[in-house]
Design a protein around this motif. Structure first.
Motif, mmCIF file in Angstrom:
data_model
loop_
_atom_site.group_PDB
_atom_site.id
_atom_site.type_symbol
_atom_site.label_atom_id
_atom_site.label_comp_id
_atom_site.label_asym_id
_atom_site.label_seq_id
_atom_site.Cartn_x
_atom_site.Cartn_y
_atom_site.Cartn_z
ATOM 1 N N CYS A 90 -36.792 67.647 99.182
ATOM 2 C CA CYS A 90 -35.842 67.736 100.301
ATOM 3 C C CYS A 90 -35.448 66.350 100.806
ATOM 4 O O CYS A 90 -34.284 66.106 101.151
ATOM 5 C CB CYS A 90 -36.446 68.555 101.442
ATOM 6 S SG CYS A 90 -36.532 70.329 101.117
ATOM 7 N N LEU A 343 -35.806 70.176 106.865
ATOM 8 C CA LEU A 343 -36.908 70.801 106.136
ATOM 9 C C LEU A 343 -38.021 69.795 105.858
ATOM 10 O O LEU A 343 -39.208 70.132 105.903
ATOM 11 C CB LEU A 343 -36.396 71.403 104.825
ATOM 12 C CG LEU A 343 -35.514 72.644 104.945
ATOM 13 C CD1 LEU A 343 -35.138 73.161 103.556
ATOM 14 C CD2 LEU A 343 -36.201 73.748 105.736
ATOM 15 N N SER A 386 -26.057 75.195 104.355
ATOM 16 C CA SER A 386 -27.369 75.814 104.207
ATOM 17 C C SER A 386 -27.513 76.508 102.854
ATOM 18 O O SER A 386 -28.559 76.425 102.201
ATOM 19 C CB SER A 386 -27.600 76.831 105.333
ATOM 20 O OG SER A 386 -27.610 76.180 106.592
ATOM 21 N N THR A 390 -30.131 75.369 100.053
ATOM 22 C CA THR A 390 -31.133 76.296 99.538
ATOM 23 C C THR A 390 -31.091 76.360 98.018
ATOM 24 O O THR A 390 -32.134 76.366 97.342
ATOM 25 C CB THR A 390 -30.903 77.702 100.124
ATOM 26 O OG1 THR A 390 -30.983 77.637 101.557
ATOM 27 C CG2 THR A 390 -31.927 78.687 99.598
ATOM 28 N N VAL A 393 -32.703 73.198 96.534
ATOM 29 C CA VAL A 393 -34.161 73.259 96.680
ATOM 30 C C VAL A 393 -34.762 74.190 95.630
ATOM 31 O O VAL A 393 -35.780 73.875 94.996
ATOM 32 C CB VAL A 393 -34.548 73.727 98.097
ATOM 33 C CG1 VAL A 393 -36.049 74.014 98.174
ATOM 34 C CG2 VAL A 393 -34.176 72.658 99.127
ATOM 35 N N LEU A 394 -34.141 75.330 95.408
ATOM 36 C CA LEU A 394 -34.641 76.268 94.403
ATOM 37 C C LEU A 394 -34.563 75.682 92.999
ATOM 38 O O LEU A 394 -35.435 75.951 92.160
ATOM 39 C CB LEU A 394 -33.864 77.579 94.480
ATOM 40 C CG LEU A 394 -34.098 78.422 95.742
ATOM 41 C CD1 LEU A 394 -33.198 79.651 95.743
ATOM 42 C CD2 LEU A 394 -35.566 78.832 95.847
#
Length: 409
Positions: A90, A343, A386, A390, A393-394
């Motif tokens: 992150c 995060l 967002s 996300t 990050v995945l």
């Protein structure tokens, strides 16, 4: 090879201030006022409180773990390697986006129309070269940039207070709770630079004492500057700041100090360079720490024998930032960056909460408040930012799962 411990308290504070007193203080007021209305100072207070909670968590962790990598290293030690990976990933993706945003802001102030992209690319390449020739040079350059930025902000504050008694600012709309929180999220983006000190923990002299002091001093200085600038912007421009692309230049112009507008423009460009330099430095150290653990390719773990800096990591990061500058816009870069940064600090607070009593410097309720603040602010970000955050990050989580599976085989 370990990094050399060459940074003093003064160096560390300069790097922290260079990260926080960057492009945000010259550009964030328009977007923030457009959503907060007359609640700007409340939003600034919320952002400052969340930043303080996060700063104390980072300081407590850095004192116990004086190594490169920031929360990536702290979460690995205090929770487990998976939490550390998510924090490091992150940080890297969020701050790479921040680098692109800083480069774009610098070019917007410093370049003539039509030349913004090549100037932004040149700035990234030049500061990458500075970083590749040693961290003490980075600290020296950052000190110079911070001083120039503060001179420009002093002009804005002096002009604003001189004009305030006769100014007739446009009335501000009434604040809403959601608008104030969204404004706090925008303002937090401008604050979030104090972790740059912690990520350089392997290069700070007497880290257990220096890092906590440097983080608190740098954050305190930045908050003071932001409060002064917010007040003069409200007193002189009011709601007109919401539609301004250069609100601090407009403050000076409306105050009748137009002859000093070039100085403010120079200071804005300089602040952007200072933030960009510190960001590139911090990302390089986190990338180095992740590569040492094979969470990023081990090729990036090489430390230059002569200058003792992670040169390969610096070059790869600069290349990615240049790619983003070539294809993205400023708004998208800021939204994506905020998602990653919040995060990152959420995990920092969780890591500090897990520390033993004998290394604890601050009460646990501060870490709880910081974690809740991060969750609250990240929930106000634009939906697209967002969702993209996300997804990235995945992707990182999937990469690590695949690497671990291949390693077991």
């Amino acid at each position: 090879m370990p990094l050399a411990r060459r940074l003093t308290l003064r160096d560390a504070v300069a790097i922290g201030l260079g990260s926080m007193i960057g492009a945000g203080v010259f550009s964030v007021w328009g977007p923030a006022i457009s959503v907060t209305g007359d609640g700007l100072l409340v939003a600034l207070l919320i952002a400052g409180v969340v930043a303080f909670c996060n700063a104390t968590a980072s300081a407590q962790l850095a004192a116990a773990h004086p190594v490169a990598g920031g929360t990536y290293a702290y979460a690995r030690a205090e929770i487990d390697p998976w939490w550390g990976f998510v924090a490091g990933w992150c940080f890297v993706i969020g701050k790479i986006a921040s680098c692109a945003a800083m480069a774009m802001t610098f070019a917007a102030y410093a370049a003539p129309a039509g030349w913004q992209v090549p100037v932004a690319v040149t700035a990234v390449a030049a500061l990458c070269a500075v970083n590749c020739f040693g961290v003490t040079r980075t600290a020296q350059v950052t000190r110079i940039l911070v001083v120039v930025s503060l001179i420009g902000l002093a002009i804005v504050v002096a002009a604003g207070f001189s004009a305030a008694p006769a100014a007739t600012p446009a009335p501000l709309p009434d604040a809403t709770a959601y608008g104030v929180l969204q404004g706090a999220g925008l303002l937090f983006f401008a604050f979030a630079g104090y972790a740059r000190i912690a990520t350089m923990g392997e290069e700070v002299a007497d880290p257990a004492r220096t890092i906590p002091r440097a983080i608190v001093l740098a954050l305190g200085g930045a908050v003071s500057v932001y409060v002064l600038v917010a007040v003069v912007t409200l007193l002189v421009l009011g709601a007109d700041a919401a539609s301004s692309t250069a609100p601090l230049a407009d403050v000076v112009h409306r105050a009748g100090w137009s002859w000093l507008s070039p100085a403010v423009r120079i200071a804005a460009a300089t602040a952007s360079l200072g933030a960009l330099l510190a960001l590139l430095t911090g990302i390089g150290r986190t990338t180095l720490a992740m590569a040492r653990e094979a969470d990023l390719p081990r090729f990036l773990a090489k430390v230059d024998d002569r200058w003792q800096v992670p040169r390969r990591a610096e070059l790869v990061i600069a290349t990615i930032v240049i790619g983003i500058v070539l294809v993205a816009d400023l708004r998208g870069a800021i939204g994506f960056s905020s998602f990653g940064v919040l995060l990152y600090y959420l995990i920092a607070n969780a890591s500090a909460f897990r520390q033993r009593a004998d290394v604890r410097r601050y009460p646990r309720w501060l870490q709880v408040a910081g974690a809740l603040g991060c969750l609250l602010l990240v929930s106000t970000l634009p939906v697209v930012a967002s969702l993209v955050g996300t997804g990235v990050v995945l992707v990182g989580v999937g990469y690590r799962m695949l690497r671990l599976r291949l390693a077991r085989r």
